[in-house]
Scaffold this motif. Sequence first.
Motif, PDB file in Angstrom:
ATOM      1  N   LEU A 303       0.823  -1.216   0.000  1.00 40.09           N
ATOM      2  CA  LEU A 303       0.000   0.000   0.000  1.00 40.09           C
ATOM      3  C   LEU A 303       0.851   1.257   0.000  1.00 40.09           C
ATOM      4  CD1 LEU A 303      -3.085  -0.832   2.249  1.00 40.09           C
ATOM      5  CD2 LEU A 303      -2.618  -1.364  -0.149  1.00 40.09           C
ATOM      6  N   SER A 304       2.023   1.198   0.621  1.00 41.79           N
ATOM      7  CA  SER A 304       2.947   2.329   0.556  1.00 41.79           C
ATOM      8  C   SER A 304       3.275   2.660  -0.891  1.00 41.79           C
ATOM      9  CB  SER A 304       4.240   2.003   1.311  1.00 41.79           C
ATOM     10  OG  SER A 304       5.296   2.873   0.935  1.00 41.79           O
ATOM     11  N   GLN A 305       3.582   1.636  -1.663  1.00 43.55           N
ATOM     12  CA  GLN A 305       3.922   1.859  -3.055  1.00 43.55           C
ATOM     13  C   GLN A 305       2.716   2.354  -3.858  1.00 43.55           C
ATOM     14  OE1 GLN A 305       6.200   1.536  -6.771  1.00 43.55           O
ATOM     15  NE2 GLN A 305       6.507   2.193  -4.670  1.00 43.55           N
ATOM     16  N   ALA A 306       1.522   1.793  -3.584  1.00 41.33           N
ATOM     17  CA  ALA A 306       0.317   2.226  -4.307  1.00 41.33           C
ATOM     18  C   ALA A 306       0.033   3.707  -4.062  1.00 41.33           C
ATOM     19  CB  ALA A 306      -0.878   1.371  -3.879  1.00 41.33           C
ATOM     20  N   PHE A 307       0.046   4.123  -2.797  1.00 37.91           N
ATOM     21  CA  PHE A 307      -0.229   5.530  -2.481  1.00 37.91           C
ATOM     22  C   PHE A 307       0.883   6.447  -2.979  1.00 37.91           C
ATOM     23  CE2 PHE A 307      -3.068   3.800   0.989  1.00 37.91           C
ATOM     24  CZ  PHE A 307      -4.245   4.268   0.412  1.00 37.91           C
ATOM     25  N   THR A 308       2.122   5.960  -2.954  1.00 45.22           N
ATOM     26  CA  THR A 308       3.234   6.756  -3.483  1.00 45.22           C
ATOM     27  C   THR A 308       3.039   7.010  -4.969  1.00 45.22           C
ATOM     28  OG1 THR A 308       4.789   5.901  -1.831  1.00 45.22           O
ATOM     29  CG2 THR A 308       5.733   6.822  -3.843  1.00 45.22           C
ATOM     30  N   LEU A 309       2.675   5.970  -5.705  1.00 48.26           N
ATOM     31  CA  LEU A 309       2.460   6.116  -7.150  1.00 48.26           C
ATOM     32  C   LEU A 309       1.290   7.046  -7.469  1.00 48.26           C
ATOM     33  CD1 LEU A 309       3.008   2.388  -8.191  1.00 48.26           C
ATOM     34  CD2 LEU A 309       4.463   4.322  -8.823  1.00 48.26           C
ATOM     35  N   MET A 310       0.304   7.082  -6.573  1.00 42.79           N
ATOM     36  CA  MET A 310      -0.836   7.975  -6.784  1.00 42.79           C
ATOM     37  C   MET A 310      -0.561   9.399  -6.330  1.00 42.79           C
ATOM     38  SD  MET A 310      -4.263   5.717  -5.943  1.00 42.79           S
ATOM     39  CE  MET A 310      -3.674   4.673  -4.611  1.00 42.79           C
ATOM     40  N   GLY A 311       0.584   9.634  -5.680  1.00 42.47           N
ATOM     41  CA  GLY A 311       0.902  10.962  -5.172  1.00 42.47           C
ATOM     42  C   GLY A 311       0.133  11.323  -3.915  1.00 42.47           C
ATOM     43  N   ARG A 312      -0.460  10.343  -3.274  1.00 38.44           N
ATOM     44  CA  ARG A 312      -1.209  10.574  -2.035  1.00 38.44           C
ATOM     45  C   ARG A 312      -0.233  10.395  -0.867  1.00 38.44           C
ATOM     46  NH1 ARG A 312      -7.032   9.920  -3.255  1.00 38.44           N
ATOM     47  NH2 ARG A 312      -7.394   9.507  -1.030  1.00 38.44           N
ATOM     48  N   THR A 313       0.579  11.426  -0.659  1.00 37.77           N
ATOM     49  CA  THR A 313       1.730  11.287   0.232  1.00 37.77           C
ATOM     50  C   THR A 313       1.338  11.089   1.697  1.00 37.77           C
ATOM     51  OG1 THR A 313       1.937  13.693   0.380  1.00 37.77           O
ATOM     52  CG2 THR A 313       3.232  12.581  -1.317  1.00 37.77           C
ATOM     53  N   ARG A 314       0.255  11.694   2.135  1.00 35.41           N
ATOM     54  CA  ARG A 314      -0.130  11.535   3.543  1.00 35.41           C
ATOM     55  C   ARG A 314      -0.399  10.069   3.854  1.00 35.41           C
ATOM     56  NH1 ARG A 314      -4.709  10.934   6.170  1.00 35.41           N
ATOM     57  NH2 ARG A 314      -5.982  11.381   4.324  1.00 35.41           N
ATOM     58  N   GLU A 315      -1.215   9.417   3.013  1.00 41.99           N
ATOM     59  CA  GLU A 315      -1.499   7.997   3.220  1.00 41.99           C
ATOM     60  C   GLU A 315      -0.239   7.151   3.056  1.00 41.99           C
ATOM     61  OE1 GLU A 315      -3.350  10.015   1.225  1.00 41.99           O
ATOM     62  OE2 GLU A 315      -5.415   9.261   1.024  1.00 41.99           O
ATOM     63  N   ALA A 316       0.623   7.545   2.096  1.00 40.07           N
ATOM     64  CA  ALA A 316       1.851   6.784   1.856  1.00 40.07           C
ATOM     65  C   ALA A 316       2.770   6.830   3.073  1.00 40.07           C
ATOM     66  CB  ALA A 316       2.574   7.321   0.627  1.00 40.07           C
ATOM     67  N   TYR A 317       2.937   8.042   3.652  1.00 43.59           N
ATOM     68  CA  TYR A 317       3.791   8.158   4.847  1.00 43.59           C
ATOM     69  C   TYR A 317       3.266   7.268   5.979  1.00 43.59           C
ATOM     70  CZ  TYR A 317       6.057  12.380   2.907  1.00 43.59           C
ATOM     71  OH  TYR A 317       6.767  13.271   2.145  1.00 43.59           O
ATOM     72  N   GLU A 318       1.961   7.227   6.134  1.00 43.56           N
ATOM     73  CA  GLU A 318       1.369   6.405   7.202  1.00 43.56           C
ATOM     74  C   GLU A 318       1.668   4.921   6.972  1.00 43.56           C
ATOM     75  OE1 GLU A 318      -2.749   7.354   7.154  1.00 43.56           O
ATOM     76  OE2 GLU A 318      -2.503   9.336   8.084  1.00 43.56           O
ATOM     77  N   GLU A 319       1.517   4.476   5.717  1.00 44.94           N
ATOM     78  CA  GLU A 319       1.785   3.077   5.402  1.00 44.94           C
ATOM     79  C   GLU A 319       3.261   2.743   5.613  1.00 44.94           C
ATOM     80  OE1 GLU A 319      -0.438   0.909   4.879  1.00 44.94           O
ATOM     81  OE2 GLU A 319      -2.172   2.188   4.507  1.00 44.94           O
ATOM     82  N   GLN A 320       4.144   3.658   5.247  1.00 41.02           N
ATOM     83  CA  GLN A 320       5.585   3.434   5.420  1.00 41.02           C
ATOM     84  C   GLN A 320       5.941   3.309   6.897  1.00 41.02           C
ATOM     85  OE1 GLN A 320       7.017   6.858   3.245  1.00 41.02           O
ATOM     86  NE2 GLN A 320       5.954   6.106   1.429  1.00 41.02           N
ATOM     87  N   GLU A 321       5.352   4.158   7.720  1.00 42.27           N
ATOM     88  CA  GLU A 321       5.639   4.122   9.156  1.00 42.27           C
ATOM     89  C   GLU A 321       5.210   2.794   9.774  1.00 42.27           C
ATOM     90  OE1 GLU A 321       4.625   6.704  13.214  1.00 42.27           O
ATOM     91  OE2 GLU A 321       3.955   7.418  11.256  1.00 42.27           O
ATOM     92  N   VAL A 322       4.005   2.335   9.409  1.00 43.19           N
ATOM     93  CA  VAL A 322       3.511   1.066   9.951  1.00 43.19           C
ATOM     94  C   VAL A 322       4.357  -0.095   9.426  1.00 43.19           C
ATOM     95  CG1 VAL A 322       1.556  -0.514  10.048  1.00 43.19           C
ATOM     96  CG2 VAL A 322       1.167   1.956  10.195  1.00 43.19           C
ATOM     97  N   THR A 342       9.623   6.797   0.595  1.00 42.33           N
ATOM     98  CA  THR A 342       9.563   8.037   1.370  1.00 42.33           C
ATOM     99  C   THR A 342      10.232   9.179   0.609  1.00 42.33           C
ATOM    100  OG1 THR A 342       9.601   6.798   3.459  1.00 42.33           O
ATOM    101  CG2 THR A 342      10.189   9.125   3.563  1.00 42.33           C
ATOM    102  N   ALA A 343      11.374   8.883  -0.008  1.00 40.35           N
ATOM    103  CA  ALA A 343      12.062   9.910  -0.799  1.00 40.35           C
ATOM    104  C   ALA A 343      11.200  10.368  -1.976  1.00 40.35           C
ATOM    105  CB  ALA A 343      13.398   9.360  -1.302  1.00 40.35           C
ATOM    106  N   LEU A 344      10.504   9.436  -2.610  1.00 39.75           N
ATOM    107  CA  LEU A 344       9.583   9.795  -3.704  1.00 39.75           C
ATOM    108  C   LEU A 344       8.474  10.724  -3.205  1.00 39.75           C
ATOM    109  CD1 LEU A 344       9.398   6.335  -5.473  1.00 39.75           C
ATOM    110  CD2 LEU A 344       9.872   8.481  -6.666  1.00 39.75           C
ATOM    111  N   CYS A 345       7.971  10.443  -2.011  1.00 40.81           N
ATOM    112  CA  CYS A 345       6.927  11.290  -1.429  1.00 40.81           C
ATOM    113  C   CYS A 345       7.469  12.682  -1.098  1.00 40.81           C
ATOM    114  CB  CYS A 345       6.356  10.631  -0.171  1.00 40.81           C
ATOM    115  SG  CYS A 345       5.376   9.159  -0.501  1.00 40.81           S
ATOM    116  N   LEU A 346       8.675  12.734  -0.541  1.00 43.50           N
ATOM    117  CA  LEU A 346       9.298  14.025  -0.241  1.00 43.50           C
ATOM    118  C   LEU A 346       9.470  14.853  -1.511  1.00 43.50           C
ATOM    119  CD1 LEU A 346      12.030  12.843   2.298  1.00 43.50           C
ATOM    120  CD2 LEU A 346      10.076  14.334   2.817  1.00 43.50           C
ATOM    121  N   SER A 347       9.880  14.188  -2.572  1.00 42.82           N
ATOM    122  CA  SER A 347      10.030  14.881  -3.851  1.00 42.82           C
ATOM    123  C   SER A 347       8.687  15.374  -4.368  1.00 42.82           C
ATOM    124  CB  SER A 347      10.682  13.950  -4.873  1.00 42.82           C
ATOM    125  OG  SER A 347      10.824  14.578  -6.125  1.00 42.82           O
TER     126      SER A 347
END
Length: 401
Positions: A303-322, A342-347
């Motif tokens: 799910l981290s990768q799915a949300f990252t690819l969609m640019g939904r960084t808030r959800e992606a950060y949450e998935e990465q943390e868990v 995470t780096a992709l989300c920061l970018s």
Amino acid sequence: MLQEAQGGKWFDPENLKRWETERRLPTPVWHELLAKGYGRSVEEIVHAVAASRRWRRQQRRAAPAPDGEGKEETAVERRRFFGVAAVTAGTAALPGIAEARQGIDAGLSGSDAGDLAYLAGAFERHRGGYHGRPPSLVLDEMTADLGLLREVLGRPHPAATRAELARTAAGITGLVAIIQHDRGDQRDAYGWFATAEQAARESGDRHMLAWVLARHAMVPLNYGAPKTAAALAMRARTEAGKTPTAAAALAAAVTARALASTGDHQAALRAVADARSIADRLDTSQAADTWFGYPLQKHHVHLSQAFTLMGRTREAYEEQEVALALTRSPSVMTRALLSIDTALCLSADGDHTAAVDLASDVWTRLPDAYRQGLVRSRAESLHRTLPGSAHEAFGDVLVSR
């Protein structure tokens, strides 16, 4: 014992079994460890290996007469030879016991039972994952088992046994395909997945087939062909059906990632919801932390990768943390992939400097064995998204390592 003798470094017990049964002989790099483990001198280990090697050569040269003449003499010579080897190694011989088992097996209808049981155990052992070992090492350890699998598949079997053997073959060849995917050998991964799919279909196990198709979809997904990945993942979902299984959850998660990569974010979000629903209903065996299970850690990585690819960084950060909180084993590759996400989300959030700093730190700390294949592919995806000086800075890091 051997693992402790080498400072806790992981040791595959199957290597020891192969050495003790003379299916393989230990190379010089292992002699000192074996000497330490058995309380012998290195010279004794060398003599024991040499004795086995001479016997194997003698066996290849000795061709019994068609009418059986000379068999008794050969058996006597074998017992005498192993008696000498046992004295060299300081152990007691069991004359004729190998021939006894072979003779008994030949008189039984299920004489392949030992090899079939061994292959089932090999499948169970290999499916556990990397355990902090680089992919190439794991692949090397599977080589002997692949040779035995090829041999056993060439023998006749009753229908039920053949179906179970085909399922084992699908699992083992699917694992080889995963490793080749992780190493970046896309062509070979495709070939092994095709073999695994054929074996899964022969076995009649739809859940195994769904798993193979879902894992296969990750090859084009991670190497730039998301439409192909989406088609494979949807086939996997069809085969998985409505039962909540690890294969069904994986197929839904990979579908979400593939659709996110193609830009169909609404369909990707529906697939995310499906993956979550299935994951919530998995029993303990289906949620096991193996390559064939779908544990929560793996779920959040997808799910981290799915949300990252969609640019939904808030959800992606949450998935990465868990996901990181649930990653308790070494998991060098998983940790690196999550950090690059995470780096992709920061970018995506506009902080290109932080993205480069994080990704560069991860990349430079990676052991050499992990700087190719899947991790490099993900790092290069990040590199392509970075603008201007950030693009150049991270490009220099990738080239220098």
